[in-house]
Design a protein around this motif. Sequence first.
Motif, short mmCIF file in Angstrom:
data_model
loop_
_atom_site.label_atom_id
_atom_site.label_comp_id
_atom_site.label_asym_id
_atom_site.label_seq_id
_atom_site.Cartn_x
_atom_site.Cartn_y
_atom_site.Cartn_z
N MET A 1 45.42 55.72 55.33
CA MET A 1 45.09 55.40 53.94
C MET A 1 45.88 56.27 52.96
O MET A 1 46.32 55.79 51.92
N ARG A 2 46.05 57.54 53.29
CA ARG A 2 46.85 58.43 52.42
C ARG A 2 48.30 57.97 52.35
O ARG A 2 48.93 58.04 51.30
N SER A 3 48.83 57.50 53.46
CA SER A 3 50.23 57.07 53.50
C SER A 3 50.42 55.68 52.90
O SER A 3 51.53 55.33 52.50
N LEU A 4 49.36 54.89 52.87
CA LEU A 4 49.43 53.52 52.37
C LEU A 4 48.41 53.35 51.24
O LEU A 4 47.38 52.69 51.41
N PRO A 5 48.67 53.93 50.08
CA PRO A 5 47.66 53.94 49.00
C PRO A 5 47.27 52.56 48.48
O PRO A 5 46.20 52.40 47.91
N ASP A 6 48.12 51.55 48.69
CA ASP A 6 47.80 50.20 48.21
C ASP A 6 46.96 49.40 49.21
O ASP A 6 46.52 48.30 48.90
N ALA A 7 46.76 49.95 50.39
CA ALA A 7 45.98 49.26 51.43
C ALA A 7 44.49 49.38 51.14
O ALA A 7 44.04 50.31 50.46
N LYS A 8 43.73 48.43 51.67
CA LYS A 8 42.28 48.44 51.52
C LYS A 8 41.66 48.73 52.88
O LYS A 8 42.02 48.10 53.88
N LEU A 9 40.74 49.69 52.92
CA LEU A 9 40.04 50.01 54.17
C LEU A 9 38.84 49.09 54.35
O LEU A 9 38.02 48.95 53.44
N VAL A 10 38.76 48.47 55.51
CA VAL A 10 37.61 47.65 55.87
C VAL A 10 36.87 48.44 56.95
O VAL A 10 37.39 48.64 58.05
N ASP A 11 35.66 48.91 56.62
CA ASP A 11 34.87 49.70 57.56
C ASP A 11 34.28 48.76 58.60
O ASP A 11 33.42 47.93 58.30
N VAL A 12 34.75 48.88 59.85
CA VAL A 12 34.32 47.95 60.90
C VAL A 12 32.85 48.13 61.25
O VAL A 12 32.21 47.19 61.74
#
Length: 106
Positions: free
Chosen positions: A16-27
């Motif tokens: 997430m730090r390396s890809l700031p535009d990504a969205k985390l989906v908590d599985v």
Amino acid sequence: MLIYGLKNCDTCRKAMRSLPDAKLVDVRAQGVPADVMGHAFEAFGEALVNKRSTTWRALTDAQRAEDTLVLLSNHPTLMKRPLIAFNDQVFLGWNNEIEAEVKALS
């Protein structure tokens, strides 16, 4: 770009730090859509299951013998993390090589 993982997973946080535009989906909270999981299983097969996890060790032999996709559906935290989905591609795990591949696509 979606990152399927856990919000308290160190490796997912690095991604997430390396890809700031990504969205985390908590599985744990949201699971992984069946089509994404199916595509990931086609790409990675049994490597999608983290057999070193606490969840895996807590399973019975009968549970471990279940179909992999059913097992991951019932226990999404068994999935190796992170699973990164971008366009039609999926990536499993996080290291320098995967980081370079993902950044080259975005």
